[in-house]
Motif scaffolding. Structure first.
Motif, PDB file in Angstrom:
ATOM      1  N   LEU A 282      48.233  32.016  45.445  1.00  0.00           N
ATOM      2  CA  LEU A 282      47.869  33.033  44.475  1.00  0.00           C
ATOM      3  C   LEU A 282      46.917  34.103  45.012  1.00  0.00           C
ATOM      4  O   LEU A 282      46.809  35.083  44.728  1.00  0.00           O
ATOM      5  CB  LEU A 282      47.545  32.545  43.219  1.00  0.00           C
ATOM      6  N   LYS A 283      45.797  33.603  45.754  1.00  0.00           N
ATOM      7  CA  LYS A 283      44.780  34.422  46.350  1.00  0.00           C
ATOM      8  C   LYS A 283      45.452  35.502  47.231  1.00  0.00           C
ATOM      9  O   LYS A 283      44.972  36.719  47.231  1.00  0.00           O
ATOM     10  CB  LYS A 283      43.793  33.482  46.957  1.00  0.00           C
ATOM     11  N   LYS A 284      46.218  34.861  48.192  1.00  0.00           N
ATOM     12  CA  LYS A 284      47.084  35.833  48.889  1.00  0.00           C
ATOM     13  C   LYS A 284      47.893  37.068  48.168  1.00  0.00           C
ATOM     14  O   LYS A 284      47.780  38.420  48.588  1.00  0.00           O
ATOM     15  CB  LYS A 284      47.880  35.078  49.934  1.00  0.00           C
ATOM     16  N   GLU A 287      45.393  39.712  46.797  1.00  0.00           N
ATOM     17  CA  GLU A 287      44.946  40.645  47.762  1.00  0.00           C
ATOM     18  C   GLU A 287      45.990  41.753  47.882  1.00  0.00           C
ATOM     19  O   GLU A 287      45.550  42.825  47.860  1.00  0.00           O
ATOM     20  CB  GLU A 287      44.782  40.089  49.134  1.00  0.00           C
ATOM     21  N   GLU A 288      47.377  41.257  47.896  1.00  0.00           N
ATOM     22  CA  GLU A 288      48.413  42.336  47.919  1.00  0.00           C
ATOM     23  C   GLU A 288      48.412  43.156  46.477  1.00  0.00           C
ATOM     24  O   GLU A 288      48.623  44.464  46.905  1.00  0.00           O
ATOM     25  CB  GLU A 288      49.976  41.573  48.174  1.00  0.00           C
ATOM     26  N   TYR A 293      47.377  48.065  43.451  1.00  0.00           N
ATOM     27  CA  TYR A 293      46.500  48.689  42.317  1.00  0.00           C
ATOM     28  C   TYR A 293      46.038  49.917  42.554  1.00  0.00           C
ATOM     29  O   TYR A 293      45.744  50.937  41.706  1.00  0.00           O
ATOM     30  CB  TYR A 293      45.554  47.741  41.864  1.00  0.00           C
ATOM     31  N   GLU A 294      45.196  50.146  43.908  1.00  0.00           N
ATOM     32  CA  GLU A 294      44.595  51.203  44.246  1.00  0.00           C
ATOM     33  C   GLU A 294      45.660  52.399  44.309  1.00  0.00           C
ATOM     34  O   GLU A 294      45.340  53.534  44.004  1.00  0.00           O
ATOM     35  CB  GLU A 294      44.105  51.090  45.664  1.00  0.00           C
ATOM     36  N   GLU A 295      46.654  52.199  44.776  1.00  0.00           N
ATOM     37  CA  GLU A 295      47.891  53.034  44.857  1.00  0.00           C
ATOM     38  C   GLU A 295      48.228  53.597  43.365  1.00  0.00           C
ATOM     39  O   GLU A 295      48.536  54.983  43.195  1.00  0.00           O
ATOM     40  CB  GLU A 295      49.043  52.568  45.347  1.00  0.00           C
TER      41      GLU A 295
END
Length: 678
Positions: A282-284, A287-288, A293-295
């Protein structure tokens, strides 16, 4: 310490002096009612009952255990006062006094459950154990003559045979059997057949002690509710049976529960390892997602700019919608006001022409049209010369006054003078922004509407002018109806006066009936229109008598049958005259004022509630005035005589409910029924 000892000794002495000693005898062995326990103490249900009696009375019992036959003879001879619980029989009633019934005793046949015995006929295959001398043996033999019995010297021997398995069926009373079966842990193995007999057990007393019996029965009545059942349960209360299979079930259940928790712990450890693995994955993924989210945030800023443009357009639409809602609300308020004024038109009847009420209704309609105004009012010219009628709503307070002031509404030039009058009525100092709208129809100004005109649109002011014009038309109509009503009243008064000249008895009778009907209608809480209608019907109900020859009406004596038939036409003639005058509602009441509740009246023979309600009222007060008035052929009766006659005729001549209510009024307020002079 010495003082306490002295008080204890004194109390004991008083108790001994005032308590009554009673010699109580019993058979020496009758469990669970009386027996000696392992310590040699006399115990049992009967002993506990005697203790309970001692607590609620002054009786004190000296207990002596004897052979049963000797105990009976001592009580019979008077050497003992009472004996333990026995059954009642005709022979015993001749020599003993019996208490109130104490316990209901059932004689039962007890069988082992595994024998599957369902009826007395099934007992032929078994030996039935019984204690020697048990009278119920004969009852069981009568049910099945083929039964074999084995007799035992006492209860203990019989129960030992049952416990050893020698006896599987035995005969014994319910409480005694329950006591032994519970004591030997056998109760769960046995069941009983239907009772052979059911009898009450009593305490018996010597014939020479009736007062003792009364004291004992009184003490029984004072025992707490359920006390006897509580005492019985002390000796025959069931013990919980804990079979061996249940013990094994609990053992295996506990073991299974332990294994279940061990498995749960192992599964939990396995799940913990899986959770750690999934957390890393889930951590990986997170990050994706952060990159995504920024996009999306960049896209969201672009959408926000578009949304602001849409909000500006939406605000413009909301402003337009708000203006439409305001216009719609104005139209709805005017429509509601118009409808309320139409309702006022429906109230313009002769009975409801009250100036203050009418003015108050106008103000309510006007105020509902101006819901957000703290000040509104109506000023009208009063029907009384030189008077103004004002109705003002100011700061939530309603003020209705008739004031002695002359004001010329036709000129409307002295505005300040009118505002000064209004300010004095409602104690309002600031009337600078008050708008005055005349209520004018053709060349007549009836009054004015007043309101504070802040923030009123031109359309609303136009609506208020239309409202004023409609009110002016309504007031003109009201004036016409009022004059018409006055004309009708004067016409009715002339008719009554003409009838009084024609019929000597009618003089004062019509006025009395009208007054009595009004008093009775007010007592019945009828509405104002009904009360007024009853008054005028009372005045003219006999107007049809002008069609009856005068020599018959004023005859000095009883009427013949032919003359009475002529008199009976007067309700119909009253109906015809009043109907022709346009007074149909009054005509119907007058037509039926001689109907009887039992249907034997005239002219139509109506009965019960088929007679109009107001006609039933008029019938009672008309009869009351006739009874209490001197006639050529009879003397008047007094008030009490009239009351007795009305009560006698209730349900026959008169409506029983109305007769009861009228009698109550006569009794409570006799002074109100003093005769008005003839």
């Amino acid at each position: 310490m010495k003082r306490r000892i002295f008080l204890f000794l004194l109390l004991s002495l008083v108790t001994l002096c005032f308590s009554q000693r009673v010699k109580f005898v019993s058979g020496d062995f009758y469990p669970p009612f009386i027996y000696r326990n392992e310590r040699g103490e006399v115990v049992g249900i009967s002993i506990e009952m005697l203790k309970a009696i001692e607590k609620v009375s002054e009786l004190r019992f000296d207990v002596e255990l004897l052979p049963f036959s000797k105990a009976l003879s001592l009580v019979e001879s008077g050497q003992a006062d009472m004996i333990n619980l026995i059954f009642k029989s005709p022979e015993r009633e001749r020599v003993f006094l019996f208490s109130k019934p104490i316990l209901r005793i059932r004689s039962l046949v007890w069988v082992r459950k595994d024998l599957k015995v369902k009826d007395f006929k099934d007992l032929s295959a078994f030996v039935v154990g019984v204690v020697e001398g048990d009278a119920n043996e004969a009852l069981l033999r009568a049910k099945n003559p083929s039964i074999l019995f084995k007799r035992f010297a006492d209860f203990d021997q019989l129960v030992q045979a049952v416990e050893s398995g020698e006896i599987e069926v035995f005969l014994m009373e319910d409480l005694t059997a329950s006591y032994y079966l519970i004591k030997h842990d056998l109760y769960h193995l046995f069941e009983s057949l239907p009772p052979l007999s059911i009898e009450w057990a009593y305490f018996a007393f010597t014939k020479s002690k009736p007062q003792l019996l009364e004291q004992f029965n009184a003490a029984l009545d004072r025992l707490p509710r359920g006390e006897i059942d509580r005492i019985v349960n002390l000796f025959v209360k069931m013990k919980f049976f804990f079979p061996i299979w249940l013990r094994w079930l609990i053992l295996f259940g506990s073991l299974a529960t332990f294994l279940f928790f061990v498995v749960l712990i192992l599964i939990n450890k396995r799940l913990a390892r899986l959770v750690e693995q999934r957390t890393e994955e889930l951590k990986k993924k997170n990050e994706e997602l952060q990159a995504s989210y920024e996009e999306l945030d960049a896209m969201n800023q672009e959408l926000r700019a578009n949304n602001e443009e849409l909000e500006a357009m939406n605000q413009e639409l909301e402003n337009i919608n708000k203006q439409l809602e305001e216009k719609t609300e104005q139209a709805e308020r005017f429509q509601n006001a118009f409808r309320d004024v139409l309702d006022l038109t429906n109230k313009l009847t002769y009975e409801s022409l009250q100036e203050k009420d009418f003015l108050f209704e106008i103000l309510k309609v006007f105020k509902r049209y101006l819901p957000n105004r703290s000040f509104a009012g109506v000023v009208l010219r009063s029907s009384q010369p030189g008077m103004l009628l004002t109705c003002i709503a100011s700061n939530g307070q309603l003020i209705v006054q008739r004031i002695s002031v002359s004001y010329d509404f036709s000129s409307m030039q002295n505005r300040a003078e009118l505002l000064k009058i209004v300010g004095q009525v409602c104690d309002e100092k600031d009337l600078t922004n008050v708008e005055i709208v005349p209520i004018r129809s053709q060349d007549v100004t009836h009054g004015v509407l007043l309101y504070k005109a802040e923030a009123l649109s031109p359309v609303e002011k136009q609506y208020i002018d239309k409202f004023s014009n409609f009110l002016a038309t309504l007031l003109s109509l009201r004036s016409y109806v009022r004059e018409q009503g006055l004309f009708q009243r004067r016409l009715l008064s002339v008719v009554v006066k003409a009838l009084e000249y024609y019929d000597y008895y009618t003089r004062g009778h019509s006025a009395n009936v009208a007054r009595y009907a009004t008093l009775f209608a007010e007592r019945l809480r009828l509405d104002r229109n009904s009360i007024r209608r009853l008054f005028w019907v009372g005045m003219v109900h006999d107007v049809g008598k002008i069609f009856v020859p005068q020599h018959i009406l004023n005859k000095n004596g009883f009427l013949s049958l032919e003359e009475y038939e002529l008199v009976k036409i007067h309700p119909l003639k009253s109906f015809e005259l009043l109907s022709e005058a346009g007074l149909e509602d009054m005509a119907l009441i007058a037509r039926h004022h001689h109907e009887r509740y039992d249907g034997k009246g005239y002219p139509d023979g109506l009965s019960g509630e088929n007679i109009p309600y107001e006609s039933r009222i008029l019938s009672i007060v008309d009869a009351f005035d006739a009874m209490t008035t001197d006639r050529p052929y009879k003397k008047a009766v007094g008030l009490q005589g009239a009351i007795a006659e009305i009560e006698r005729c209730s349900g026959f001549q008169f409506d029983p409910y109305l007769a009861k209510k009228f009698v109550e009024l006569l009794k409570e307020s006799p002074e109100m029924f003093v005769k008005v002079g003839r």
